[in-house]
Design a protein around this motif. Structure first.
Motif, PDB file in Angstrom:
ATOM      1  N   ASN A  78       0.837  -1.189   0.000  1.00  0.00           N
ATOM      2  CA  ASN A  78       0.000   0.000   0.000  1.00  0.00           C
ATOM      3  C   ASN A  78       0.880   1.250   0.000  1.00  0.00           C
ATOM      4  N   ALA A  79       0.286   2.387  -0.362  1.00  0.00           N
ATOM      5  CA  ALA A  79       1.023   3.659  -0.365  1.00  0.00           C
ATOM      6  C   ALA A  79       1.697   3.877   0.976  1.00  0.00           C
ATOM      7  N   SER A  80       2.958   4.276   0.944  1.00  0.00           N
ATOM      8  CA  SER A  80       3.760   4.365   2.174  1.00  0.00           C
ATOM      9  C   SER A  80       3.969   5.783   2.656  1.00  0.00           C
ATOM     10  N   HIS A  81       3.536   6.784   1.879  1.00  0.00           N
ATOM     11  CA  HIS A  81       3.834   8.170   2.220  1.00  0.00           C
ATOM     12  C   HIS A  81       2.586   9.054   2.167  1.00  0.00           C
ATOM     13  N   GLN A  82       2.604  10.083   3.011  1.00  0.00           N
ATOM     14  CA  GLN A  82       1.699  11.202   2.852  1.00  0.00           C
ATOM     15  C   GLN A  82       2.532  12.397   2.403  1.00  0.00           C
ATOM     16  N   ASN A 100       7.526   7.156  10.096  1.00  0.00           N
ATOM     17  CA  ASN A 100       6.675   6.824  11.247  1.00  0.00           C
ATOM     18  C   ASN A 100       6.006   8.068  11.834  1.00  0.00           C
ATOM     19  N   VAL A 101       5.352   8.814  10.962  1.00  0.00           N
ATOM     20  CA  VAL A 101       4.699  10.058  11.391  1.00  0.00           C
ATOM     21  C   VAL A 101       3.243   9.798  11.776  1.00  0.00           C
ATOM     22  N   ALA A 102       2.440   9.329  10.835  1.00  0.00           N
ATOM     23  CA  ALA A 102       1.020   9.084  11.089  1.00  0.00           C
ATOM     24  C   ALA A 102       0.676   7.669  10.656  1.00  0.00           C
ATOM     25  N   PHE A 103       0.152   6.871  11.583  1.00  0.00           N
ATOM     26  CA  PHE A 103      -0.217   5.481  11.303  1.00  0.00           C
ATOM     27  C   PHE A 103       0.937   4.714  10.663  1.00  0.00           C
TER      28      PHE A 103
END
Length: 348
Positions: free
Chosen positions: A180-184, A256-259
């Motif tokens: 799944n997408a790993s970045h925001q 490891n910022v959000a979720f």
């Protein structure tokens, strides 16, 4: 070509014809091995089944896609042998370019029991066809099918507001499916007017350590939105100021910022096209034009090495001592689309 199939049941029963198409697979059982006398919950019936030559019949399977031959059952009596017909169809789907199968989410059966049988049958069929993987998208209105799929070995891949995507890796060994997408992706707009003032905001909702801090407008880009467009939009939404994108001057990468996702944050240099501030009351407590020197001297910025470096880069860009990444639209034969490429280009 028509075919004839016989069945021997009570003479006063109505005749029901079930027809289903199969691809070139081996059935899970041999129809000839089904007992002539079958009993369902106290109801006994005699039935004989004969394999027929290809005939067009009712099915959810595209004949050209699967190259199927019909298998027709004529059954007389009160019993409903759904395990021979409706439940033993392959789920509608299509091949992807990597040897996998994408199930058609718009043609899923609504009944969880029927879905369970069809899913089990489809997995066996696609394994026999040496497919690589199955992508199963279940819309929110069919969320009751999720535990059925999980019970049969499907795994969560990702979820959006209206659906959950599950996958099943068919070959032996570890799954080779992309994660799944790993970045925001976030953006910040560094806007300086001709008075050497920076456009800054104070957020309504922030961590206690940020209370009272004047910062540049920031936010996340929307789905399918360009980085430069997201920066312009965020500044407009938070402050009402119209701007023009100039360059990406730097970007930050942290994990490891959000979720447990990673974060990419792009600092963009923007040129103001208006001066009147209109504060977004939902997110922003206050906004103003702040002298650059006053902005830089805030204790939080002076004590944070990363923020201080970002400001140093922006000041260097204003003084002509630094060149950021400007935006360029270029076609690509790789995917047949117009791509946005960011690179620096120093004028002569």
């Amino acid at each position: 070509m028509e075919c004839s199939c016989s069945s021997l049941l009570s003479s006063n029963s109505m005749e029901t014809i079930y027809s289903t198409q199969f691809s070139s697979f081996k059935p899970l059982f041999d129809l000839k091995s089904i007992p002539k006398l079958t009993s369902f919950k106290g109801i006994s019936a005699k039935a004989s089944y004969d394999t027929c030559v290809p005939k067009k019949g009712l099915s959810s399977i595209d004949e050209q896609q699967l190259g199927a031959a019909d298998l027709v059952y004529h059954v007389k009596g009160k019993i409903n042998p759904s395990f021979l017909t409706r439940d033993l169809r392959i789920l509608d789907g299509f091949d992807d370019e990597y040897g996998g199968v994408i199930v058609d989410s718009e043609r899923l059966p609504a009944n969880p029991n029927v879905f369970a049988s069809m899913l089990r049958f489809s997995v066996s069929h696609w394994k026999a066809k040496e497919k690589k993987a199955i992508w199963l998208k279940l819309p929110v209105e069919k969320s009751d099918l999720v535990p059925v799929a999980v019970k049969q070995g499907f795994e969560y891949h990702h979820a959006e507001k209206g659906y959950v995507m599950l996958t099943y890796w068919l070959p032996e060994g570890p799954s080779m499916l992309p994660a799944n997408a790993s970045h925001q992706v976030g953006v910040g707009g560094f806007v300086v007017n001709d008075k050497n003032e920076v456009l800054v905001v104070q957020e309504k909702h922030c961590a206690p350590s940020f209370v009272g801090l004047w910062k540049i407008p920031t936010g996340f880009i929307d789905e399918s939105e360009e980085i430069y467009a997201g920066a312009v939009r965020e500044v407009k939404e938070e402050t009402g100021i119209d701007t023009e994108f100039l360059e990406v001057v730097a970007f930050r990468h942290v994990h490891n910022v959000a979720f447990e996702k990673s974060d990419l944050f792009f600092i963009c240099m923007l040129k103001p096209l208006s001066t009147r501030i209109i504060v977004d009351g939902h997110e922003i407590q206050a906004a103003k034009w702040m002298p650059l020197i006053e902005f830089v001297e805030q204790p939080f910025i002076q004590q944070d090495s990363m923020f201080k470096k970002v400001i140093d880069i922006c000041i260097a860009r204003l003084g002509g001592c630094y060149c950021g990444l400007s935006v360029h639209q270029l076609p690509s034969r790789f995917d047949g689309k117009i791509s946005t490429l960011y690179y620096n280009c120093i004028d002569n």
